[in-house]
Design an enzyme around this catalytic site. Structure first.
Site, PDB file in Angstrom:
ATOM      1  N   GLU A 236      -5.266  -2.845 -11.675  1.00 53.01           N
ATOM      2  CA  GLU A 236      -4.413  -1.713 -12.077  1.00 53.01           C
ATOM      3  C   GLU A 236      -3.615  -2.146 -13.294  1.00 53.01           C
ATOM      4  O   GLU A 236      -2.858  -3.125 -13.234  1.00 53.01           O
ATOM      5  CB  GLU A 236      -3.468  -1.288 -10.948  1.00 53.01           C
ATOM      6  CG  GLU A 236      -4.199  -0.603  -9.799  1.00 53.01           C
ATOM      7  CD  GLU A 236      -3.277  -0.022  -8.747  1.00 53.01           C
ATOM      8  OE1 GLU A 236      -2.132   0.356  -9.092  1.00 53.01           O
ATOM      9  OE2 GLU A 236      -3.718   0.050  -7.583  1.00 53.01           O
TER      10      GLU A 236
ATOM     11  N   GLU B  34      -2.056  -3.891  -2.945  1.00 52.46           N
ATOM     12  CA  GLU B  34      -0.616  -4.182  -3.032  1.00 52.46           C
ATOM     13  C   GLU B  34      -0.066  -4.484  -1.641  1.00 52.46           C
ATOM     14  O   GLU B  34       0.873  -3.841  -1.157  1.00 52.46           O
ATOM     15  CB  GLU B  34       0.130  -3.027  -3.726  1.00 52.46           C
ATOM     16  CG  GLU B  34      -0.330  -2.857  -5.165  1.00 52.46           C
ATOM     17  CD  GLU B  34       0.541  -1.946  -6.026  1.00 52.46           C
ATOM     18  OE1 GLU B  34       1.468  -1.296  -5.504  1.00 52.46           O
ATOM     19  OE2 GLU B  34       0.296  -1.906  -7.252  1.00 52.46           O
TER      20      GLU B  34
HETATM   21  O1  AHR Z   1      -1.741   3.810  -9.635  1.00 51.79           O
HETATM   22  C1  AHR Z   1      -0.691   4.364  -8.923  1.00 51.79           C
HETATM   23  C2  AHR Z   1      -0.132   3.427  -7.866  1.00 51.79           C
HETATM   24  O2  AHR Z   1       0.433   2.316  -8.482  1.00 51.79           O
HETATM   25  C3  AHR Z   1      -1.143   2.857  -6.920  1.00 51.79           C
HETATM   26  O3  AHR Z   1      -1.413   3.697  -5.863  1.00 51.79           O
HETATM   27  C4  AHR Z   1      -0.478   1.602  -6.457  1.00 51.79           C
HETATM   28  O4  AHR Z   1      -1.400   0.587  -6.137  1.00 51.79           O
HETATM   29  C5  AHR Z   1       0.414   1.203  -7.626  1.00 51.79           C
HETATM   30  O5  AHR Z   1       1.674   0.892  -7.227  1.00 51.79           O
END
Ligand code: AHR
Length: 530
Positions: free
Chosen positions: A334, A209
């Site tokens: 994710e 991110e």
């Molecule tokens: O999965 C939790 C968080 O969500 C992670 O650390 C981040 O990459 C995302 O914003």
């Protein structure tokens, strides 16, 4: 009245059925000749982060004699995880990755430092007791993670620190993992941590991110950093695949500016990108609870989770503007729902009990990935245990699987299959419930004469009776595995660990099949084709 694909309008009869929980008409046609790509097993990957109870008290229990373990790794997890055939596991973050110095978790465990965890200052943890979730003892480092992956039968995917680390740190982590035994000081350090032979890590994330917690870069800025990190990294016997930090949900500007800047000196730069990471969480609805929600909240979550399909299509189109030869794929590293309660154990920041609603989010999402198999190289549910969209929950000696686990177990049969177009018609859900959604959605994959059809029924109250057929083939038999519950809020708990579990039964062949998809269910049909 004829049924049209995705345009079935509720007849008076079907409308009545929806209100009274009677079966309504639907149709599923599998079209074997219309192939959509091979489903990479890596689409069924997972994600673990040093966040809340994921690592400490989740995967890692140390040498605590009260919790059965395999060299510090929770034994119950090791014994159960293979049922979902995890192909790949990502670690150590997430946002944590861009604060992590891999050297802290290298070499002999007794000599490792304690550090403040990236998440320690979050409101929830700040109020909680001190412990490894706040002050990381680094007992779970690279050696332990790779050992866990081997026990799980998965490949490791390491996310490197781009925000507060350097390209040299990145090079040296690769050297630590992949240089041959005895050749370098870092190979010796790896051996001092208990592993003489190289880990041969193939997947490397270059930041996480990077538009947010990974540095707050613009797409242009990140492209410059990315090139600096990946150019001329040390290469060993194992080819390395780099995953670039991609967009936050619908941020199309990021995808376009990153790829345009990355390739300003020519499209050759794309050779250094295995995948572009897309992150999308469906979030939550209502009061944020994972187990206490209304029917309206249920449909809100269904609608939010299917947004994934638009995101894949949109970013894929933009990627094609730059990547004319289509070398690049998406890595959805994710994804999941993200409810807001934290009720598994103190200090488990995002640890909650997933319900049937989370099972539906899982099925809907995995079916989308299957339908876009040609565009997606990998996906990682966030996260494996005790965090957000979890397949497992554990604390101390307690351990359970969740309905998300059941969906992964059911859908594992798709891994490596050829995704084929499947036309699904079913009643539209009522407008106030979820605009634009239909009851049934799904995907189908083929391996030789075996079809695996997975279907979700998002209607919380009405079953859908559907004719299932295969164009150009007959169904000679099979079996159905259904995950369903009388209550959409049903979930497993430490007191009631088997409340929600799938049930398998044979289905008869005879050419085509009539199957009734239960309300609020996830179903897998294994069909033998003649
Ligand atoms: O999965 C939790 C968080 O969500 C992670 O650390 C981040 O990459 C995302 O914003």
């Amino acid at each position: 009245m004829p049924i049209h694909r995705r345009s079935f309008i509720l007849s008076g009869l079907a409308m009545a059925a929806a209100r009274t929980s009677l079966a309504a008409a639907g149709r599923v046609e599998i079209i074997p000749d219309d192939t959509l790509g091979v489903i990479s097993p890596n689409i069924y990957g997972h994600f673990t982060e040093n966040l809340g109870g994921c690592i400490y008290d989740g995967i890692w229990v140390g040498e605590d004699p009260n919790v059965p373990n395999v060299d510090g790794i929770r034994k119950a997890l090791v014994e159960t995880i293979r049922r979902i055939k995890p192909p790949v596991i990502r670690w150590p973050g997430g946002c944590f990755a861009d604060s992590y110095n891999w050297r802290d978790g290298a070499g002999p465990r007794a000599q490792r430092p304690r550090r403040t965890n990236f998440w320690a200052a979050s409101d929830y943890l700040a109020k909680g007791p001190d412990g490894p979730q706040k002050y990381d003892p680094n007992q779970f480092g690279t050696n332990e993670f790779v050992r866990f992956c081997r026990l799980a039968g998965a490949e490791p995917y390491l996310a490197a620190n781009l925000r507060s680390g350097t390209p040299r740190d990145f090079d040296e982590w690769i050297e630590y993992c992949n240089s041959p035994a005895g050749t370098t000081t870092l190979a010796d350090l790896r051996a001092a941590g208990g592993d003489r032979d190289p880990f041969n890590v193939r997947y490397w994330g270059v930041g996480n991110e990077s538009w947010g917690c990974g540095g707050g870069f613009t797409g242009d800025e990140y492209a410059v950093e990315y090139r600096r990190f990946v150019e001329w990294v040390p290469r060993y016997a194992t080819p390395v695949n780099f995953i670039a930090s991609g967009p936050n949900s619908g941020d199309t500007a990021w995808t376009r500016t990153f790829l345009t800047k990355l390739t300003e000196k020519g499209p050759g730069a794309l050779h250094n990108v295995f995948g572009l990471a897309l992150h999308y969480y469906a979030g939550t609805a209502g009061n944020g609870s994972s187990t206490d929600f209304t029917t309206a909240d249920w449909y809100t979550m269904m609608a939010k989770s299917v947004r994934m399909e638009d995101l894949i299509r949109t970013h894929w189109l933009i990627m094609g503007e730059v990547d004319k030869r289509r070398q690049l794929k998406l890595v959805v590293d994710e994804w999941g729902a993200w409810n807001k309660t934290a009720d598994v154990a103190p200090n488990f920041l995002f640890g909650y009990f997933p319900s049937m609603r989370d099972a539906l989010v899982s099925g809907l999402t995995l079916d989308i990935f299957n339908r876009h198999a040609g565009k997606i190289a990998m996906a990682n549910a966030a996260q494996l245990i005790n965090n957000i969209h979890s397949s497992f929950l554990a604390t101390g000696g307690k351990f359970i699987t969740t309905p998300i686990f059941s969906v992964f177990e059911m859908y594992a049969a798709h891994q490596g299959g050829t995704s084929v177009r499947t036309e699904i018609s079913s009643p539209r859900l009522e407008a106030e419930q979820a605009t634009g959604l239909y009851s049934l959605a799904g995907s189908c994959s083929l391996k030789n004469k075996q079809a695996v059809l997975t279907v979700t029924n998002a209607n919380h109250a009405a079953a859908v009776e559907a004719e299932v057929s295969v164009r150009g083939a007959r169904i000679s038999g099979g079996r159905a595995t259904a995950l369903k519950a009388a209550d959409i809020r049903a979930h497993n708990s430490f007191d009631n660990p088997h409340a929600v579990e799938p049930v398998t039964a044979p289905v008869s062949g005879g050419g085509q099949l009539v199957y009734t998809f239960a309300p609020a269910s996830v179903t897998r049909l294994d069909l033998t084709l003649a």
